[in-house]
Design an enzyme around this catalytic site. Structure first.
Site, PDB file in Angstrom:
ATOM      1  N   LYS A 172      -4.491   9.958   3.349  1.00 42.52           N
ATOM      2  CA  LYS A 172      -5.160   9.072   4.311  1.00 42.52           C
ATOM      3  C   LYS A 172      -6.187   9.808   5.163  1.00 42.52           C
ATOM      4  O   LYS A 172      -5.934  10.938   5.601  1.00 42.52           O
ATOM      5  CB  LYS A 172      -4.069   8.423   5.185  1.00 42.52           C
ATOM      6  CG  LYS A 172      -4.533   7.483   6.249  1.00 42.52           C
ATOM      7  CD  LYS A 172      -5.465   6.411   5.748  1.00 42.52           C
ATOM      8  CE  LYS A 172      -4.920   5.614   4.586  1.00 42.52           C
ATOM      9  NZ  LYS A 172      -5.987   4.799   3.906  1.00 42.52           N
ATOM     10  N   ARG A 201       0.868  -1.182   0.000  1.00 41.09           N
ATOM     11  CA  ARG A 201       0.000   0.000   0.000  1.00 41.09           C
ATOM     12  C   ARG A 201       0.904   1.230   0.000  1.00 41.09           C
ATOM     13  O   ARG A 201       2.118   1.104   0.111  1.00 41.09           O
ATOM     14  CB  ARG A 201      -1.015  -0.014   1.165  1.00 41.09           C
ATOM     15  CG  ARG A 201      -0.638  -0.640   2.465  1.00 41.09           C
ATOM     16  CD  ARG A 201       0.471   0.011   3.217  1.00 41.09           C
ATOM     17  NE  ARG A 201       0.250   1.438   3.388  1.00 41.09           N
ATOM     18  CZ  ARG A 201       1.182   2.328   3.619  1.00 41.09           C
ATOM     19  NH1 ARG A 201       2.457   1.958   3.732  1.00 41.09           N
ATOM     20  NH2 ARG A 201       0.911   3.613   3.763  1.00 41.09           N
ATOM     21  N   GLY A 202       0.256   2.405  -0.116  1.00 40.50           N
ATOM     22  CA  GLY A 202       1.046   3.626  -0.292  1.00 40.50           C
ATOM     23  C   GLY A 202       1.106   3.927  -1.785  1.00 40.50           C
ATOM     24  O   GLY A 202       1.380   3.022  -2.597  1.00 40.50           O
ATOM     25  N   ALA A 203       0.825   5.188  -2.151  1.00 36.96           N
ATOM     26  CA  ALA A 203       0.628   5.525  -3.565  1.00 36.96           C
ATOM     27  C   ALA A 203       1.799   5.116  -4.479  1.00 36.96           C
ATOM     28  O   ALA A 203       1.585   4.398  -5.460  1.00 36.96           O
ATOM     29  CB  ALA A 203       0.328   7.027  -3.673  1.00 36.96           C
ATOM     30  N   GLN A 234      -1.765   2.360  10.010  1.00 37.86           N
ATOM     31  CA  GLN A 234      -0.470   2.426   9.297  1.00 37.86           C
ATOM     32  C   GLN A 234       0.579   3.172  10.115  1.00 37.86           C
ATOM     33  O   GLN A 234       1.771   2.886  10.004  1.00 37.86           O
ATOM     34  CB  GLN A 234      -0.647   3.149   7.941  1.00 37.86           C
ATOM     35  CG  GLN A 234      -1.419   2.378   6.890  1.00 37.86           C
ATOM     36  CD  GLN A 234      -2.893   2.739   6.910  1.00 37.86           C
ATOM     37  OE1 GLN A 234      -3.450   3.069   7.950  1.00 37.86           O
ATOM     38  NE2 GLN A 234      -3.546   2.646   5.771  1.00 37.86           N
ATOM     39  N   ARG A 266      -7.408  -0.236  -6.754  1.00 39.33           N
ATOM     40  CA  ARG A 266      -7.687   0.835  -5.791  1.00 39.33           C
ATOM     41  C   ARG A 266      -7.892   2.152  -6.573  1.00 39.33           C
ATOM     42  O   ARG A 266      -7.110   2.433  -7.484  1.00 39.33           O
ATOM     43  CB  ARG A 266      -6.540   0.981  -4.755  1.00 39.33           C
ATOM     44  CG  ARG A 266      -6.399  -0.255  -3.856  1.00 39.33           C
ATOM     45  CD  ARG A 266      -5.484   0.000  -2.682  1.00 39.33           C
ATOM     46  NE  ARG A 266      -6.121   0.818  -1.670  1.00 39.33           N
ATOM     47  CZ  ARG A 266      -5.468   1.355  -0.635  1.00 39.33           C
ATOM     48  NH1 ARG A 266      -4.155   1.167  -0.516  1.00 39.33           N
ATOM     49  NH2 ARG A 266      -6.110   2.076   0.260  1.00 39.33           N
ATOM     50  N   ASP A 319      -1.962  10.922  -1.972  1.00 39.43           N
ATOM     51  CA  ASP A 319      -2.400   9.913  -2.945  1.00 39.43           C
ATOM     52  C   ASP A 319      -2.764  10.537  -4.284  1.00 39.43           C
ATOM     53  O   ASP A 319      -2.679   9.899  -5.323  1.00 39.43           O
ATOM     54  CB  ASP A 319      -3.590   9.128  -2.394  1.00 39.43           C
ATOM     55  CG  ASP A 319      -3.096   8.131  -1.365  1.00 39.43           C
ATOM     56  OD1 ASP A 319      -2.895   8.529  -0.203  1.00 39.43           O
ATOM     57  OD2 ASP A 319      -2.858   6.974  -1.751  1.00 39.43           O
TER      58      ASP A 319
HETATM   59  O1  MRU Z   1      -4.446   3.205   2.276  1.00 37.81           O
HETATM   60  P1  MRU Z   1      -2.969   3.411   2.158  1.00 37.81           P
HETATM   61  O2  MRU Z   1      -2.192   2.853   3.295  1.00 37.81           O
HETATM   62  O3  MRU Z   1      -2.474   2.950   0.805  1.00 37.81           O
HETATM   63  O4  MRU Z   1      -2.797   4.987   2.188  1.00 37.81           O
HETATM   64  C1  MRU Z   1      -1.502   5.508   2.140  1.00 37.81           C
HETATM   65  C2  MRU Z   1      -1.458   6.982   2.284  1.00 37.81           C
HETATM   66  O5  MRU Z   1      -2.447   7.642   2.453  1.00 37.81           O
HETATM   67  C3  MRU Z   1      -0.112   7.620   2.123  1.00 37.81           C
HETATM   68  O6  MRU Z   1       0.007   8.753   2.921  1.00 37.81           O
HETATM   69  C4  MRU Z   1       0.071   8.035   0.651  1.00 37.81           C
HETATM   70  O7  MRU Z   1      -0.210   6.956  -0.191  1.00 37.81           O
HETATM   71  C5  MRU Z   1       1.429   8.552   0.376  1.00 37.81           C
HETATM   72  S1  MRU Z   1       2.633   7.285   0.452  1.00 37.81           S
HETATM   73  C6  MRU Z   1       4.140   7.919   0.054  1.00 37.81           C
END
Ligand code: MRU
Length: 344
Positions: free
Chosen positions: A247, A45-47, A195, A88, A236
């Site tokens: 998030k 996960r994470g963009a 997270q 997603r 994101d």
């Molecule tokens: O649902 P997630 O854990 O994928 O959400 C992640 C976030 O919101 C992060 O802050 C965002 O993707 C930036 S990651 C460098």
């Protein structure tokens, strides 16, 4: 550096982020369907990390394709891209990575299929390697903005685990520490998926960066105390006017930061910019399962039959954002102009 995602000869290997910090186990994805499932279920996960995963998913899918003719191969390629796009909806890096693979594929049409398969793998590798370099550049630009001898508050995990390595928001923190600044970190726990508690604290502990865990509803208390020098979060998707989807809970943190005179920085690669969108209201917000809210780490905490809302992201209006730190420099309001320069 933490091994978020790496390629092995016939597979892509990811650390299972659902299991951290109690278990450090790895998931081997051998097919595009395996990668899609890993993204959807948040093994990864994470963009930026899911962008890298999608690129590998397409490359793996086409490597395993039995197609011998160009037309069948093309049909499978676009179907695999659709599969990745369905995982997603909010992080635009996913769609950016898919578009990049499509653009490469168009230039390769007519070449032997073996060569196309090889080039797709190489492109996915490049997406991964470039992401690490980009995060280091974000870190360099952001480090100067971080006040010395203060605490940095962050929300969710925008670290090595959310990218191919080093991180965006945590990259800024790492770079500030590497430049000699005496800073520590407050990590919001980040309900419902935790997270912050599970991933950010674990990741920063590996680096020996002093980190304190707080629950999300403590952020205002500490901002008022004067201890927090700045907030740094990831993103994101960022609309053309500088509105930032990140998030769930980020918006509350941003409002509290403004109220208390604390700078609120967003660290994100240019691939997170979606300048075609005029404002954050157009960003699709993922809704996730009710069980993430009614349960904590698999244990029910709310009564059976509880009505639940679970938007995974919120949108912070640009007026709360002090600056957006990219690999190409630091953008400030008016974002309609400054973000275009970052891309250019
Ligand atoms: O649902 P997630 O854990 O994928 O959400 C992640 C976030 O919101 C992060 O802050 C965002 O993707 C930036 S990651 C460098």
């Amino acid at each position: 550096m933490l091994p978020t995602i790496a390629r092995e000869s016939d597979a892509v290997v990811m650390i299972d982020q659902r299991k951290l910090p109690s278990e450090e186990v790895y998931v081997r994805c051998k097919t595009a369907a395996d990668v899609a499932r890993a993204i959807r279920t948040m093994v990864i996960r994470g963009a930026p990390a899911i962008g890298v995963a999608a690129a590998y998913g397409i490359a793996l899918g086409m490597r395993g394709s039995k197609a011998t003719g160009t037309q069948k191969f093309a049909a499978e390629f676009y179907k695999t891209c659709e599969l990745m796009a369905s995982t997603r909806p909010t992080a635009v890096n996913l769609f950016w990575a898919i578009d990049r693979m499509k653009r490469l594929y168009i230039t390769l049409r007519g070449k032997p299929l073996a060569e196309i398969r090889e080039r797709l793998i190489r492109e996915a590798q490049l997406v991964r390697e470039e992401d690490i370099a980009i995060n280091r550049a974000i870190g360099r630009h952001g480090a100067a903005l971080v006040p010395d001898h203060k605490t940095v508050l962050t929300h969710c995990n925008a670290g090595a685990l959310a990218t191919a390595g080093y991180g965006t928001a945590l990259g800024v923190i790492r770079a500030a520490r590497e430049s000699g600044k005496q800073i520590d970190v407050f990590a919001d726990e980040t309900r419902p998926f935790l997270q912050g508690a599970r991933l950010t604290v674990w990741e920063l502990q590996q680096d020996g960066i002093p980190t304190t865990l707080i629950t999300d509803n403590m952020a205002g208390h500490f901002m008022k105390s004067g201890r927090i020098g700045c907030v740094v979060v990831g993103a994101d998707r960022i609309a053309g006017n500088g509105d930032v989807a990140n998030k769930i809970g980020t918006y509350s943190v941003a409002v509290l930061a403004k109220e208390n005179g604390v700078p609120f920085f967003v660290a994100a690669p240019v691939s997170t910019l979606d300048l075609q969108l005029a404002s954050g209201g157009q960003i699709p917000i993922e809704q996730r399962a009710a069980a993430e809210v009614t349960h904590v780490c698999g244990h029910r905490v709310a009564p059976e039959g509880t009505a639940v809302e679970n938007p995974a992201f919120d949108v912070t209006p640009a007026r709360y954002v002090t600056a957006i730190i990219t690999e190409n420099g630091v953008a400030r309001a008016p974002y309609e102009e400054s973000l275009k320069k970052m891309v250019g």
